[in-house]
Design a protein around this motif. Structure first.
Motif, short mmCIF file in Angstrom:
data_model
loop_
_atom_site.label_atom_id
_atom_site.label_comp_id
_atom_site.label_asym_id
_atom_site.label_seq_id
_atom_site.Cartn_x
_atom_site.Cartn_y
_atom_site.Cartn_z
N HIS A 30 42.92 15.07 -75.71
CA HIS A 30 41.99 15.31 -76.48
C HIS A 30 41.26 13.95 -76.85
O HIS A 30 41.66 12.93 -77.12
CB HIS A 30 42.48 15.81 -77.86
CG HIS A 30 41.64 16.01 -78.87
ND1 HIS A 30 42.12 16.02 -80.25
CD2 HIS A 30 40.46 16.36 -79.09
CE1 HIS A 30 41.00 16.30 -80.86
NE2 HIS A 30 39.93 16.58 -80.46
N SER A 126 41.66 18.96 -69.16
CA SER A 126 43.19 19.67 -68.82
C SER A 126 43.32 19.27 -67.40
O SER A 126 42.43 19.32 -66.54
CB SER A 126 43.42 20.92 -69.20
OG SER A 126 42.65 21.76 -68.04
N LEU A 229 50.25 22.92 -78.79
CA LEU A 229 50.40 21.26 -78.87
C LEU A 229 50.59 20.81 -80.25
O LEU A 229 49.91 21.32 -81.09
CB LEU A 229 48.93 21.00 -78.18
CG LEU A 229 48.38 21.57 -76.72
CD1 LEU A 229 46.92 21.01 -76.60
CD2 LEU A 229 49.42 21.18 -75.93
N ARG A 231 51.41 17.35 -82.55
CA ARG A 231 51.51 15.64 -82.62
C ARG A 231 52.25 15.42 -84.15
O ARG A 231 51.94 16.04 -85.15
CB ARG A 231 50.18 15.16 -82.80
CG ARG A 231 50.32 13.65 -82.34
CD ARG A 231 48.50 13.10 -82.35
NE ARG A 231 47.95 13.03 -83.78
CZ ARG A 231 46.82 13.83 -83.95
NH1 ARG A 231 46.66 14.57 -82.98
NH2 ARG A 231 46.31 13.76 -84.97
N SER A 389 44.78 11.88 -77.97
CA SER A 389 46.14 12.39 -78.04
C SER A 389 46.08 12.82 -76.39
O SER A 389 45.18 13.26 -75.96
CB SER A 389 46.43 13.29 -79.02
OG SER A 389 46.19 13.02 -80.17
N PHE A 391 49.09 15.33 -74.45
CA PHE A 391 50.08 16.10 -74.30
C PHE A 391 50.90 16.87 -72.88
O PHE A 391 49.69 17.10 -72.00
CB PHE A 391 49.73 17.48 -75.04
CG PHE A 391 49.12 17.31 -76.47
CD1 PHE A 391 49.90 17.18 -77.51
CD2 PHE A 391 47.85 17.06 -76.64
CE1 PHE A 391 49.49 16.95 -78.77
CE2 PHE A 391 47.23 16.75 -77.85
CZ PHE A 391 47.93 16.71 -79.03
N LEU A 393 52.75 19.00 -70.35
CA LEU A 393 52.96 20.49 -70.30
C LEU A 393 53.91 20.96 -68.89
O LEU A 393 53.74 20.05 -68.00
CB LEU A 393 51.64 21.43 -70.14
CG LEU A 393 50.76 21.24 -71.10
CD1 LEU A 393 49.38 21.82 -70.33
CD2 LEU A 393 51.20 21.57 -72.36
N THR A 413 54.29 13.71 -79.02
CA THR A 413 53.31 14.68 -78.77
C THR A 413 54.25 15.69 -78.25
O THR A 413 54.90 15.42 -77.21
CB THR A 413 52.37 14.36 -77.83
OG1 THR A 413 52.65 13.95 -76.72
CG2 THR A 413 51.27 13.39 -78.42
N GLY A 415 54.26 19.50 -75.68
CA GLY A 415 53.40 20.35 -75.35
C GLY A 415 54.25 21.65 -74.86
O GLY A 415 55.39 21.68 -74.13
#
Length: 447
Positions: A30, A126, A229, A231, A389, A391, A393, A413, A415
């Protein structure tokens, strides 16, 4: 130069072709400022030029029965860019489209990137990668820290040299397979005279038990993935863990377990069946594993079923420590194996697709809890841009849910990626994650 795939990578390539297990991992970042299409293209081009990262493809061997090979290939991946600002629902749909895809390094570039503008003036970027390229630590290291320019080309190996290497692969596979089959057969021949099976047959007990008790499907598995997501300040996360008598890992396991329990309840499934959670353990600290490959052992943590609970974490912590000890003790000598050595060796005689199916069934995990630890600072950079941030996954492989935890500066964080067909009714995944974390006294930012 063609490099053989490690056993994990070969299994993930086979799984991709089944179109059921989706062995992928990823990263969502982000940014507070807009990231343009040119910056996204430059970043993807840099990644594609790294033959130790994503600048490689999987090719078939010349000799039947030899391992698949990596070959340098600076192919650009599929790219999606949305120039107009998207609302929260549109962003969620875009990310769900990305994590529902299944890039195949044996067919094209085994990774993909996407970017979209947010209504607040920022951007979401992403990266979605086939697991064959490595585990999360390998992806974070090789994709962002390795030299971005390809090294000078080495002289191409002679055809005869490559063929000899592949023939040696076949010989090792046959020798290991026959040896493992003989060891298992010898034990089976004398097992009827023993009250308690010894050796590798005894180690098959937990696997067979898991196969008997695994969930045969209340709620159909779906090709669609949904994600959330979150945080949270590191200090808040660690304080919540201490207040409940646990560690950061124990709290992560408890969160995953409760999300799974809640999904069972929403599906109308029997709640008392125990939960089996897979927790990847990085073997690099034990002196094993290549930083460019998959170097993890799977610790299977068994926890009670029942409704979601937010009590003490002492039992979760003890169960996770025992599972990690069991996983690492057997993996230091055989880092690519997952199960009794004789069985693993015997399976080398079977077709790859059948070997993969047996490995998934033997695992019989309900969910995955992965603590990757600190996220390298380079991961947040995209040209002149710096992510607010990041994340991590993980795509569920025949499990209901995967939660990846990373530490970035002063924040934890999370995911969360789930099989949309296994959640059941009763609220979106972000709402469930927010409610679950609130049960531990946490007030995260969730989207």
């Amino acid at each position: 130069m063609k490099i053989p795939l490690d056993d994990h990578a070969a299994m993930y390539v086979t799984a991709t072709r089944t179109r059921r297990h989706r062995p992928c991992i990823g990263l969502v970042r982000h940014f507070d400022e807009p990231v343009g299409a040119e910056a996204l293209l430059r970043w993807a081009t840099d990644l594609a030029r790294n033959p130790h990262g994503f600048g490689r493809r999987v090719v078939r061997p010349r000799v039947p029965g030899a391992r698949l090979r990596w070959q340098p290939a600076p192919d650009l991946p599929p790219m999606r860019y949305e120039p107009e600002p998207l609302g929260a629902g549109q962003l969620a749909a875009l990310l769900e489209d990305e994590v529902s895809s299944q890039p195949d390094p044996a067919a094209t570039a085994g990774w993909r990137v996407a970017a979209a503008r947010t209504e607040g003036g920022g951007s979401i970027v992403s990266l979605w990668v086939n697991h064959a390229y490595g585990d999360a630590r390998a992806i974070l290291s090789t994709a962002f820290d390795a030299p971005r320019a390809a090294p000078p080309s080495a002289p191409a190996p002679r055809w005869r040299t490559g063929t000899v290497d592949e023939l040696a692969d076949v010989a090792v596979r046959v020798r290991s397979g026959v040896g493992g089959s003989v060891r298992l057969g010898r034990e089976a021949a004398v097992a009827w005279r023993r009250r308690d099976a010894a050796g590798e047959l005894r180690r098959l007990g937990p696997t067979l038990s898991a196969l008997r008790t695994r969930d045969h499907g209340v709620g159909w598995r779906s090709p669609r993935r949904t994600l959330a997501l979150a945080r949270i300040p590191v200090a808040t996360w660690e304080e919540a863990a201490r207040d409940h008598g646990g560690s950061a890992n124990a709290l992560l396991l408890a969160v995953v377990a409760n999300l799974l329990r809640d999904a069972r309840r929403a599906r109308g499934e029997e709640l008392d069946r125990p939960l089996r959670l897979l927790m990847p353990v990085d073997l690099r600290g034990a002196g094993g594993g290549d930083v460019t490959a998959n170097a993890v052992a799977g610790a299977l943590v068994e926890l009670p079923g029942g409704p979601p609970a937010h009590g003490r974490l002492d039992d979760v912590r003890a169960a996770s420590k025992a599972a990690i000890r069991a996983a690492t003790a057997g993996a230091r000598d055989r880092p690519a194996a997952a199960g009794p050595a004789g069985l693993v060796d015997a399976m080398r005689l079977l077709p790859d697709a059948l070997t993969h199916r047996m490995a998934v069934l033997a695992q019989a995990a309900d969910g995955v809890a992965s603590n990757v630890g600190p996220i390298p600072g380079a991961v947040g950079r995209l040209g002149p841009h710096r992510a607010r941030s990041s994340f991590l996954l993980g795509g569920p492989m025949m499990t209901d849910l995967t939660v990846c935890l990373g530490r970035e500066g002063d924040d934890v964080t999370l995911g969360v990626v789930a099989d949309a067909g296994r959640l059941g009714p009763g609220g979106t995944l972000p709402a469930r994650v927010r409610g679950e974390l609130a049960g531990w006294g946490l007030s995260p930012v969730v989207w």
